[in-house]
Each structure stands twice: as C-alpha cells, then as structure tokens.
Write a protein that holds these residues in place. Structure first.
Motif, short mmCIF file in Angstrom:
data_model
loop_
_atom_site.label_atom_id
_atom_site.label_comp_id
_atom_site.label_asym_id
_atom_site.label_seq_id
_atom_site.Cartn_x
_atom_site.Cartn_y
_atom_site.Cartn_z
N GLY A 377 0.79 -1.22 0.00
CA GLY A 377 0.00 0.00 0.00
C GLY A 377 0.82 1.27 0.00
N CYS A 378 2.13 1.16 -0.19
CA CYS A 378 2.99 2.34 -0.21
C CYS A 378 3.42 2.72 -1.63
N LEU A 379 3.03 1.93 -2.61
CA LEU A 379 3.46 2.19 -3.98
C LEU A 379 2.96 3.56 -4.45
N PRO A 380 3.75 4.26 -5.26
CA PRO A 380 5.00 3.82 -5.91
C PRO A 380 6.23 3.95 -5.03
N ASP A 381 6.07 4.42 -3.79
CA ASP A 381 7.20 4.57 -2.89
C ASP A 381 7.45 3.28 -2.13
#
Length: 722
Positions: A377-381
């Motif tokens: 759930g952190c994408l794109p980071d």
C-alpha cells in the motif's frame, strides 16, 4: 382570604416573607461567575499543593482531579473514587468535619433575578399537594432541557437535589434517574457547548455513579470526548480539559463494577484522553491508559493513538516508553510488517528507529526499516524510504544506524553484510558518508573480493563526479589495486589505475611506484626494486616503509640475504624505522641453508631485539600494528627455522656447537622466548593502556588499508620459506 394552591409555589411557605423569582435572562456575561467558581480545568493551570501544606481551601477550590489523586497517594489514602469522594478523604485528613459533597453546578442567580415582596394581614389554608413544589421544579427542569437552556437546567437540578431529593430517591427513583440523564444530555449538546458545560456534566456523572444510576453510554462518552481540546491542559479556550475528562472516565468506570454494558467507555473516548495526555507530555499516564485499553478492555486503539504516545515519548527522551508503546501495539493485533502503509504506522516505526539509534540497538533499527519495506500500500514509494525520510530526526537516526552497522560488519570481516547495508542506503533516501564507502571498499579488498571492490570504487567515483560524495582517497585506490594484484586480476588493475589517474590527475605517486616494486619483487629482481626506489627519491616521492619492505621481499625471492640486511641500513639512513613486517621479511631472506645466511639472520634478529627493547622503554607513536617492531608469531616461526638451519650448520662442521649456542643462537632464542620476558609483559600492559578507541573509524580504515599492503608484500616472499 383564600389563595389558590398554585400560588404557594410562587409566594413560598413563609407567612411573613416570600420570594417571587423573575426568569428574565440577565444582560451581563452569564459565564463570568461560572468560570471564576468552577474547578480548575487543566493540569497547566492548576496550582500544585504539597501534601504537607494542604489546606481546606486548596482541597475545596484549587486542586484538579489528578492533583487530588496525587495528594491522597502522598498521604497514604485511597486514591480511587469520584471528585467528591477524594475531597472528603482529604478534608478529613486536614481536620475538616464538614461534608465535601459537590453540588451539580454553581451558577448563581443575579440579584436582579429576585424581587422581594412583603405581605401582611393574609392567612393561608394549606390545601395543596405536598409534592407540588418538587413536581413543578422537575417540570421546569425538563422544559429548560428541551429548550437547550443547560445552565438553567443544571441550576434547577441543583435546587431539586438540595431541597427535595433524598439518598433513597437518588438510588431507587427511576424518574430521578431519567431526569439526571436528561440534564446530562442537555449539557452534552454542541460538544458540551464548547466545553463550557464540562464541569456540570462531570458533577452529574459523578453523582450518577455514586448513586448507582444507569449512565447512558453514548451521552457519557460524548461528554468525555468533547471535554478534551487542543489548548493548554487539553482545554477548549480555558474550559474542560484533561482533568474533568479523567474524572468522567473514573465515574463511568466505577459504575461498571456490575459489568453493565451500557456504561462502558468506548475506545474513541479513551483514545481522546490518551492523545491529550501525550500532547501535554504526560507520557507515563498516557501509557497507563493505553495499557488499560489493550490489556484490560481488549480494545484495538487506532495507530494514531499509538503514534501520538510514542512521539511524546521521543520528545521527552523516554526511550524505554517507546518500546512499551510498540509492544502494546503488537499486543493490540498490529503487525510491524503492515503498519507502514498508514501515516500513523510510519510515524510509530520512525519513533522506534530514533530510539534504536539512541540505544545503539542496530538490530532493532534495521529490523523496523525492513518491516516497513515489506508493507503493502505504499506504492510507488517504498515503506522503508517513507519511514526513514518521515522527519529530520528519523533520517538522521537511520543514517547513523546504517553507518554503525557497516562499521560492525567491517570489524567482523563480513563483507557481504557491509555491501548489502551500503546498497540499501540510497534506496532509503540516505546518503552514505565517505567513511561508509571507504570501509566497505576496504573490507572487500581485504577479503580479496577484487571484482566487488572495483565495482564499488567505480560507483563511488561516479557519485563523486555527480557531486554527491567526496572524492575517494588515494589509499583506497591502493587497497583495491593491491587486492587485484594479489589475485592476478591484471585487467582490473589497469581499470583501477585509469580511474585513479582520472580522479586525482596524477601519473606517478607512491601507489604506482609500490605496484611496480611488487611486480619486481615477485620476479625476484632486487636491482629493479632498487632502481624504482632511486627514481622515487629523484622525483620527490618519499618511499614509505611498505616500499622498503617490498624491496627486501625481492631479496627473499632472489636469495640475497646480504642485500636484505643492507636495505635495513638504508631504511635507517632515510630516517625511518623498520617494523616487524620489515624484519620478518629480512629474516625470511636468510632461510637458504647457508652458514653465511645464518650469521646474517642472527645479526638481523639482534637488531630486532634491540629495537624491541627501545620501543618498550620509550613507547610507540601511532598504530602498533604497523609501527611496532615487537616480534609476532611469524617472527618466532622464522627464528625457529633459523635455529634449525644453525643446527644443520654445526652438524656440517661450519661452526662449533658450543660456540653457535653461545653466539648466533642467543638472539634467535630471544625472539622465540620474547613473550616470556619482562619486556613483553611491560609491552602488553602499555598496549592495553594505549588501545585505540573503538569509535575512531578513520584510524581503523587506514590500518586495514596498510594491512592489505603488507599482506600483498608478504605474499611475494612466503613461497620462498624453507
């Protein structure tokens, strides 16, 4: 003259005097007396009274709920119960016998609200309902509640309780219970009317709890939640605050003794108070409430509640408290591998990283960042990138943890771990310091991982060209070149040399000269080495002790011990001192079985012993590993080999055995038995006293680089051992 019974309520029961109440709202500020007379609403504003100097006035008017609890604890009294119960205990302890029971609200009527009328010559017949006054007042209170007049309602409830209600009514009358709940509901409207109704609501809740009245769950929890604000002490512009909220919580919890579900405090109400305590920096009390939520009530507070407490603990340098919060979060059902997908979860992990750096717990810091990396759930980071860069403090702590972890890996010669940690730093938006690059490249070179060392060095050069890091020093190039030379990587050696020339804009220096010396030494060409050293001196490049030791290594491979002894004299003539690496190399040159070589070896051993005694007397400047002349294990091995060679010499008739034992053997035996001598004990003591600091990273790195150079030299002659 007869008067209707309804007039009795207006005229009163006195024959001579009566009061007619005018209900017109006064024009002055109706909150003025309320604010002045209400109980202190916040910790910040509440004056602190020592239990030794406690007065009746303090108990009645000054102490907040938490200060009442603290005073009870200091006096050895029970600190549980409502505000009135705590006050009663303290008043008894200070010698006051008057009851401390609180009234519902202290909102007085102004003098303009009352008109005094004096009647005479009138007689009355009491034909009224004896409960008329109570019923009339009850109806008036309900009417005020319906109209939203919470002040008038609480004032009326106060009069009702004072003039008409008994203890039995409070405990067993369902109509009274309903009336109290109605007034409490009126107070709770509009967020406790901007928290202005916090004190009346608190008193009503405490009376309901003391009388075992059923407390409506939603209304009670709304009162607790809306009592807390963002001002000092958790107030709303001076109203409400943490202390009234805690008193309400205590009242609601005390009514839950019979496990009636409708009186339970909700997780949201608890969280409001916990976050307010954290905001005020009262971390210990916040953790106590948080633990009660998780352990006693099996609540699952939001991550924002946990992060609020952990951030407060970080700000107050309460390192262990952060670990407690993280433990409670895990007990509440949160997994560290998943929380980084939420902002509050990343804050919690970042606080853990900060504390890990403070406690020097490298494993914990890296574990938390790795957990953040796994979060979805952190994408794109990347989750670990977001955690490490969430604040200046988190970024600093993450950088320090990686740097220390690299140093620990280097000290353990774990080049793979060092490389892996270095690779992770840019992915987490962390910039490796020059020392990090230097340490990792050096440990790879030391472990003869020439390809990895070369790749890292070239990456370092690229980053330097981009202006992101400092220039790699010449000594690092030297380490990598030595590593490439030791494993026969000629092409890599040329690549590193070209990179060195482009980086430092130099063609001839100590590095390139030493590389040429090592090549001649491998070939056993001492004259070639001598020519290079002469060229170095002519060009203004002063040979170092590695250069001279390399020249002596050429004598080993050439079988020329006399020239090796001569090089020792040349070293002294240049104002330099041989170290144990140099002496070991010279001793190795004497192991050719010849008697003349044995005599030369004995003289070299005598020089080594004399220099060792001098070092013990005067001490040593610099790193003992590369400046010391004290014999090491390899020195003893070489001396034993020379003693065996001497034995073969006297057996072959080159020298008498007694003479050999009395002369040539003496210095060799001293080297073998050096550890048993008093000088060795003194040297060991001096070494322990002058041991380098473990935090001196630069010195350790330089030592490793020199170690690589000497190791390369030793590899050129150890093949010639006999």
């Amino acid at each position: 003259m007869k008067i209707h019974p309804a007039a009795l309520f207006i005229l009163g029961s006195s024959v001579t005097d009566a009061f007619i109440t005018n209900r017109v709202t006064p024009t002055k500020n109706i909150h003025q007396n309320d604010v002045r007379r209400s109980t202190v609403r916040s910790v910040a504003a509440a004056p602190s009274a020592s239990s030794e100097s406690l007065t009746e006035y303090d108990v009645r008017n000054r102490l907040s709920f938490r200060e009442l609890q603290k005073a009870c604890r200091e006096l050895g009294l029970d600190s549980s119960g409502t505000t009135s119960v705590l006050k009663a205990r303290l008043l008894e302890s200070v010698g006051s016998v008057e009851e401390a029971a609180e009234e519902i609200a202290d909102i007085p009527e102004s003098e303009a609200d009352t008109v005094k009328v004096k009647l005479s010559g009138v007689s009355f017949v009491d034909a009224s309902d004896k409960d008329f006054d109570r019923k009339f007042l009850t109806d008036a209170i309900v009417n005020k509640c319906e109209r939203g007049h919470w002040k008038s309602a609480t004032r009326g409830l106060r009069k009702l309780q004072k003039n008409f209600l008994t203890t039995e009514d409070l405990v067993g009358d369902s109509d009274v219970h309903s009336l109290y709940a109605t007034v409490l509901d009126a107070c709770s409207k509009d967020r406790l009317h901007g928290a202005r109704a916090a004190e009346p609501a608190r008193k009503i809740l405490e009376i309901m709890a003391e009388s075992n009245m059923p407390i409506p769950t939603k209304i009670a929890n709304d009162c607790v939640s809306n009592c807390v604000g963002f001002g000092p002490g958790g107030t709303h512009e001076g109203f409400g605050g943490i202390d009234p909220a805690l008193a309400m919580l205590n009242a609601i919890e005390s009514s839950c003794s019979d496990a009636v579900e409708t009186t339970l405090v909700t997780s949201e109400a608890y969280a409001k108070v916990v976050e307010a305590l954290a905001g005020e920096g009262v971390v210990e009390e916040a953790i106590m409430l948080l633990r009660a939520m998780v352990v006693e009530h099996s609540f699952t507070p939001t991550l924002s509640t946990f992060s609020a407490v952990s951030s407060a603990a970080v700000a107050n340098d309460m390192n262990e408290s952060v670990l407690q919060v993280m433990t409670l979060a895990k007990a509440a059902g949160y997994e560290l591998d998943n929380v980084a997908s939420a902002d509050a979860g990343r804050t919690l992990l970042a606080d853990g990283v900060i504390i890990a750096e403070r406690l020097n717990n490298l494993a914990l810091g890296l574990r938390l960042l790795s957990a953040a990396q796994k979060a979805e759930g952190c994408l794109p980071d990347r989750g670990d990138d977001l955690v490490a860069s969430s604040s200046v403090a988190a970024q600093r702590a993450s950088t320090i943890i990686h740097r220390r972890a690299i140093l620990a890996a280097v000290e353990n010669d774990d080049w793979k771990l060092a490389v892996r940690i270095l690779d992770m730093m840019p992915k987490r938006s962390l910039t490796p310091a020059t020392s990090c690059w230097r340490n990792v490249v050096t440990v790879c070179a030391k472990q003869k991982k020439s390809r990895k060392a070369t790749a890292l060095l070239l990456d370092w050069v690229t980053l330097w060209k981009e202006g992101k890091v400092e220039k790699p020093p010449l000594s690092t190039f030297n380490s990598v070149i030595n590593a490439c030379e030791s494993v026969g990587e000629e092409e890599l050696t040329l690549v590193v040399l070209e990179a060195m020339k482009a980086t430092h804009d130099t063609d001839g220096n100590i590095i390139t000269f030493n590389i040429a010396l090592k090549r001649f030494a491998k070939l056993g060409n001492p004259m070639g080495c001598e020519g290079i050293i002469v060229s170095m001196i002519r060009e203004g490049v002063e040979p170092n002790i590695v250069s001279y030791t390399t020249a002596i290594a050429a004598c080993v491979n050439a079988g020329d011990p006399a020239l090796a002894e001569e090089w020792l004299q040349r070293i002294r003539s240049r104002g330099k001192a041989p170290n144990f690496h140099t002496y070991n190399t010279a001793l190795a040159a004497c192991l050719d079985g010849k008697f003349e070589s044995t005599k030369i070896g004995s003289r070299i051993a005598e020089q080594m012993i004399q220099d060792s005694l001098k070092e013990v007397r005067t001490g040593i400047q610099g790193n003992a590993e590369f400046k010391s002349v004290l014999p090491d294990t390899y020195s003893k091995k070489l001396a034993l080999s020379l003693m065996k060679q001497l034995r073969e010499n006297w057996r072959s008739g080159d020298i008498d055995m007694k003479e050999a034992k009395a002369t040539l053997r003496v210095p060799l035996l001293k080297i073998v038995d050096f550890d048993k001598s008093e000088e060795a004990k003194l040297a060991k003591k001096m070494k322990e006293e002058d041991s380098p600091s473990s935090s001196d990273v630069a010195k350790k790195t330089i030592s490793s680089e020199e170690d690589i150079s000497y190791e390369a030299v030793e590899n050129t002659y150890r093949r010639a051992e006999v």
